[in-house]
Structures are given as structure tokens and as C-alpha cells.
Design a protein around this motif. Structure first.
Motif, short mmCIF file in Angstrom:
data_model
loop_
_atom_site.label_atom_id
_atom_site.label_comp_id
_atom_site.label_asym_id
_atom_site.label_seq_id
_atom_site.Cartn_x
_atom_site.Cartn_y
_atom_site.Cartn_z
N THR A 1 -9.10 -52.91 41.44
CA THR A 1 -10.39 -52.37 41.04
C THR A 1 -10.31 -50.86 40.87
O THR A 1 -9.64 -50.17 41.63
CB THR A 1 -11.49 -52.74 42.05
OG1 THR A 1 -12.76 -52.56 41.42
CG2 THR A 1 -11.44 -51.87 43.30
N ILE A 2 -10.98 -50.39 39.83
CA ILE A 2 -11.08 -48.96 39.59
C ILE A 2 -12.45 -48.54 40.09
O ILE A 2 -13.46 -49.08 39.63
CB ILE A 2 -10.96 -48.62 38.09
CG1 ILE A 2 -9.90 -49.48 37.40
CG2 ILE A 2 -10.74 -47.15 37.88
CD1 ILE A 2 -8.50 -49.09 37.65
N ALA A 3 -12.48 -47.61 41.02
CA ALA A 3 -13.75 -47.27 41.66
C ALA A 3 -14.35 -46.01 41.06
O ALA A 3 -13.64 -45.03 40.82
CB ALA A 3 -13.55 -47.11 43.16
N TYR A 4 -15.65 -46.05 40.84
CA TYR A 4 -16.41 -44.92 40.33
C TYR A 4 -17.49 -44.59 41.33
O TYR A 4 -18.00 -45.46 42.01
CB TYR A 4 -17.07 -45.28 38.99
CG TYR A 4 -16.10 -45.31 37.83
CD1 TYR A 4 -15.23 -46.38 37.66
CD2 TYR A 4 -16.06 -44.26 36.91
CE1 TYR A 4 -14.32 -46.40 36.61
CE2 TYR A 4 -15.16 -44.28 35.85
CZ TYR A 4 -14.30 -45.35 35.71
OH TYR A 4 -13.40 -45.35 34.67
N PHE A 5 -17.83 -43.32 41.42
CA PHE A 5 -19.07 -43.01 42.13
C PHE A 5 -20.08 -42.47 41.14
O PHE A 5 -19.72 -41.84 40.14
CB PHE A 5 -18.86 -42.09 43.34
CG PHE A 5 -18.52 -40.66 43.01
CD1 PHE A 5 -17.20 -40.25 42.98
CD2 PHE A 5 -19.51 -39.72 42.77
CE1 PHE A 5 -16.87 -38.93 42.69
CE2 PHE A 5 -19.19 -38.40 42.49
CZ PHE A 5 -17.87 -38.01 42.44
N GLY A 6 -21.33 -42.76 41.41
CA GLY A 6 -22.41 -42.34 40.54
C GLY A 6 -23.48 -41.66 41.36
O GLY A 6 -23.59 -41.88 42.56
N LEU A 7 -24.26 -40.81 40.69
CA LEU A 7 -25.29 -40.05 41.39
C LEU A 7 -26.62 -40.19 40.67
O LEU A 7 -26.68 -40.02 39.45
CB LEU A 7 -24.89 -38.57 41.43
CG LEU A 7 -23.51 -38.25 42.02
CD1 LEU A 7 -23.21 -36.77 41.90
CD2 LEU A 7 -23.42 -38.70 43.46
N MET B 1 -3.36 -61.11 37.29
CA MET B 1 -4.03 -59.98 37.91
C MET B 1 -5.31 -59.65 37.15
O MET B 1 -5.30 -59.56 35.94
CB MET B 1 -3.10 -58.76 37.88
CG MET B 1 -2.30 -58.61 39.15
SD MET B 1 -1.32 -57.11 39.16
CE MET B 1 0.27 -57.73 38.62
N ASP B 2 -6.38 -59.49 37.87
CA ASP B 2 -7.65 -59.16 37.24
C ASP B 2 -8.00 -57.70 37.51
O ASP B 2 -7.60 -57.14 38.51
CB ASP B 2 -8.76 -60.07 37.79
CG ASP B 2 -8.53 -61.53 37.44
OD1 ASP B 2 -8.08 -61.80 36.31
OD2 ASP B 2 -8.79 -62.39 38.29
N ILE B 3 -8.76 -57.16 36.58
CA ILE B 3 -9.18 -55.76 36.71
C ILE B 3 -10.68 -55.69 36.78
O ILE B 3 -11.39 -56.27 35.94
CB ILE B 3 -8.77 -54.96 35.46
CG1 ILE B 3 -7.28 -55.06 35.24
CG2 ILE B 3 -9.20 -53.51 35.62
CD1 ILE B 3 -6.50 -54.40 36.32
N SER B 4 -11.16 -54.98 37.77
CA SER B 4 -12.61 -54.80 37.88
C SER B 4 -12.93 -53.32 38.04
O SER B 4 -12.05 -52.50 38.27
CB SER B 4 -13.16 -55.58 39.07
OG SER B 4 -12.65 -55.05 40.28
N VAL B 5 -14.20 -53.01 37.91
CA VAL B 5 -14.69 -51.70 38.33
C VAL B 5 -15.69 -51.93 39.45
O VAL B 5 -16.39 -52.94 39.47
CB VAL B 5 -15.39 -50.92 37.18
CG1 VAL B 5 -14.38 -50.46 36.15
CG2 VAL B 5 -16.47 -51.77 36.54
#
Lengths: 232, 232
Positions: free
Chosen positions: A105-111, A1-5
Motif C-alpha cells: 500500500t502507498i500511504a497518503y496523508f490529507g488535511l 501482489m495487489d497495490i492499494s492506497v
DNA sequence: ACAAAAGTGTTGGAGATACACCCATGA
DNA sequence: TCATGGGTGTATCTCCAACACTTTTGT
């Protein structure tokens, strides 16, 4: 299992709310066809000793050159078949050592603000693009789900968490603040009521400075002060 | 890198808000000392072809026997050193094939009612326990951070997302609903105002039924109907 | 009859909504 | 002088907070 953002980077320029997409090319320098081209969210594997938020910041820094972007984790996407779609196989087999691997995948939002400087708009020569959120194409993997949830989260947190200011220039006018809210929330707001509310917020402080070079009455400028969030 | 899920399972019995902790024993059947005993959140590795939410549900089902628990993902915890703490090494080296591996965990919170039946309270003979949230011990790994954020999230979402009902019996009184809110939000609420608000909510529907066997005036019973959330 | 919680209304203040005109500037 | 957005106040209504007594049941 791979982990991404993966990062959903929102930008606002006063006119529209956009997000940054990158092109996934599988043409390998050969002739460019429609089918070779797919848009995706910027993302990357998390490195062995790297914190998740550092990985997200790194992805953005590599892509936009910005290193002080407001970033917030909002959800982990881990369906076992989120990288099993037919449409994504060419890219996976071109660029991944183990294309069959499950990826969580761990999702982030940016502004970011696109007012003054337009950050990047493409550090990799045309491989990145700001796209209006009302007009998103079909994206790679489950990236449409990710952007949908990012948008919903942004809407929810816009008022409660004072995050709108991250998408404005450091000095902004009330008109800019209001249109940001109108566009994100997708509804028209009353100017007088909006200004009444803002004036009650300690953390929006007026400057001794006005807009310049506009072809109408210049507006008062304000800045955001995070320290004044409901203190004495 | 390994991937796990951890569950912060909240229970409410009308009196107090508790959460389910399991004991991490490293004594291996030998004499039991204080230091061998550490409490932790229920969690497990995600299996190769298992969805994240399925993994969370599995962990709870194994522990409580319940299989229709309200479960919601709220954060991923992935600090590179979250399983490097000294206090956690004995357990890791006893139970993990690769105790040095970095572990990223996706955290869920769950809600159950402890009114009628007390689910589990320990399927593994005394290895699980409901502990008052106001009185939590030091937990394994970063599980105190996880419970803190779970509690904060529960508080935030209690009113906005209609999730409180998951911690009440199917038929509940307004008194039960109110004390749940008082305990979760940690403040006293006005009875008349509270009831006024509830009566404005379509999704709390009165039944033709009253409490029985209480030593005071029996209360009207209500049920929660998720379908009636602000529809015509 | 008593104990214990259920149930019920009103008032005052704060915040939300709706609405229209004059002002300062650059061209 | 004109076009453009900046800037302002008032009336109404709804929502929130504060507050005390009567009712119903079981014992």
C-alpha cells in the motif's frame, strides 16, 4: 501482489486533531458484536490505469465528497505479512476476491478543515468517524504503523512546508493558527513570539475583516497565499 | 501490475558526489550502437515473499557486493505510463516477459563511501558505472525524476538526520566532512564556523589518532557514533 | 625552506525566549 | 460591569556570519 492506497486524513476543528477512520463490518447485516467491528484507514486498490495520487483522491472523494483535499504521499508499506494477521482474516475473506494476496500500500496523508462544514462525518451512514489522534483504537492491518508515521511526517512538515493552513478555514485568526500548531506539535507556544514570527511570513496576509459573533474582542482575520512564499 | 524497487546509490570519494548507474544493453551481443545503450538505475522486481527493503538491499548486494548499505525509502513512483515511453520499448521487449505491464516502483536511496575501497564499480564487467550527479545523462523510464527527488531528499536530510557519515570512511577528518557537506549542499562553508558546529555535536567523537602519509599537517580523525545523538 | 592543509577567536547582528498588561466586544 | 480572548514591546541570550594568521608535517 495487489497495490492499494491508504489515506490518513487529518482534520482540525479548533479543538483537536482528528483523523478519519472507517468501520470494517464483517457481521454481514447479522447481529453486531464487538469483535465484528474494527476500525481502519480509508483505502482501496489502485485501478489499472489510475495514477496513485488519483486513487488516493478518489478514495477521499468517495468517502467525504471533498475533491480538493491536500494530499501527500509519505511512505509505501509492503511487508509481506502486513495482511496476514489473524484479526484481519474475517474481513479479508468477506470482502476480498483473493484474501491471501500480498498487498502493498502507498500511504497518503490529507488535511482538511473541520471548522465551517464538517465534511462527511459519514457518507456511508455511520461507517466513518473522526477520532482524536491521541486516542486511536487498534486498527486493522498495519494501520497503526501508518498513522504513526503520518503523524510524525505531519509534525516534521508543519512548519517547513506551510501545510498547516490546509486545516484552517480560508479566513482564520492567529489564535486558530496557533492552537493548530500547539496541538500538532504537542507543546505550548508563546503568543507574542508566535505572532511576531507569523508577521514575518509574507504568505500570511491580513484581511480588512474581523471575526463576528464571538463573545469577546473580535480577532483580525488572515488568509494564506501560497504564491507569496518568499518572493519579492 | 508489477512492483519493483529502484535504488539511487550515492557515493562520495572526497572529490565528487556520484551515483551508480547500470547500462541497459539491447544489442544482444550484436554490434554496439549508441542507441542501444541507455543508462538506468539499478532495480528489480520485488519477489513474492520479500520485504521491500530486502529487495532494495538485494539489488545493491548483487551489484556492489556490499551488504550493509544505508538504505532509505523516499518515494513510490507509479504513473500509469512510466514504462510506456518509446525510448524504453526495445529494452522492455528484450528483457521483460510482460513488457506492456504497468510497473510501480518503490525508490530507495543508498549511501556509501568510495574513499578506501571502491565497491564494485562493476560486478557485471563494465555494466555499472559511477557518474557525477552534476553530469547525469538521460536515463531510462522516469529515472531522471527519481534521481532528482533522491538528490532533493538527500539535501534535506543531510543535516537533520545525520546521514552524511554513511558516505565517509569510518575514521574521517573534519575536512572530509566539510567537503561532503559543501558538495551535497552545493555551497561553500566557512571552515571555522563549520568546526564550531561539529564540536557541538555529541555524536562526532574525536579519536586519539591522526591522518598519516599526507604531505601537510596531519588532521585529527573522528568517528561517528549514532548512539550519542543528543542523549545524556 | 617551502608547500599545503590544519587549526584556532572575536565581533556584530539576527532570531529565539521569557514575560504582563490594557483593549474591544457581547452578554 | 464583567468575562473572554485579542493584541502589543522590551531585555536577554544564543546562534549565525564574516574574517586572517600561526602550526605542523613531508619533501
Amino acid at each position: 501482489m495487489d497495490i492499494s492506497v491508504d489515506c490518513v486524513l487529518f482534520g482540525f476543528d479548533g479543538e483537536s486533531l482528528t483523523l478519519l477512520l472507517i468501520e470494517q463490518r464483517t457481521d454481514q447485516g447479522g447481529p453486531l458484536s464487538e469483535e465484528d467491528l474494527q476500525m481502519a484507514l480509508p483505502g482501496d486498490f489502485v485501478m489499472e490505469h489510475e495514477a496513485l495520487e488519483d486513487a488516493a483522491a478518489r478514495v477521499l472523494e468517495e468517502l467525504t465528497g471533498l475533491d480538493n483535499v491536500y494530499l501527500k504521499q509519505f511512505h509505501a508499506f509492503g511487508s509481506p505479512d502486513r495482511v496476514k494477521g489473524l484479526k484481519d482474516q474475517p474481513w479479508l475473506h468477506t470482502f476480498r476476491a483473493q484474501p491471501e494476496n500480498r498487498v502493498i500500500t502507498i500511504a497518503y496523508f490529507g488535511l482538511v478543515s473541520l471548522h465551517d462544514h464538517v465534511p462527511c462525518a459519514s457518507s456511508f451512514a455511520g461507517h466513518a468517524e473522526w477520532v482524536d489522534v491521541g486516542n486511536l483504537p487498534d486498527l486493522a492491518f498495519d494501520h497503526n504503523d501508518i498513522t504513526d508515521l503520518a503523524l510524525a511526517t505531519l509534525r516534521e512538515q508543519l512548519e517547513s512546508k506551510h501545510i498547516g493552513f490546509e486545516m484552517l478555514p480560508k479566513k482564520f485568526t492567529l489564535r486558530q493558527l496557533q492552537s493548530l500548531h500547539e496541538i500538532v506539535l504537542d507543546k505550548k507556544l508563546d503568543k507574542r513570539n508566535f505572532r511576531k514570527n507569523v508577521k514575518r511570513m509574507d504568505h500570511v496576509v491580513p484581511l480588512n475583516e474581523k471575526e463576528r459573533g464571538v463573545l469577546h474582542k473580535p480577532a483580525q482575520l488572515f488568509r494564506f497565499d501560497a504564491n507569496l512564499t518568499s518572493e519579492s
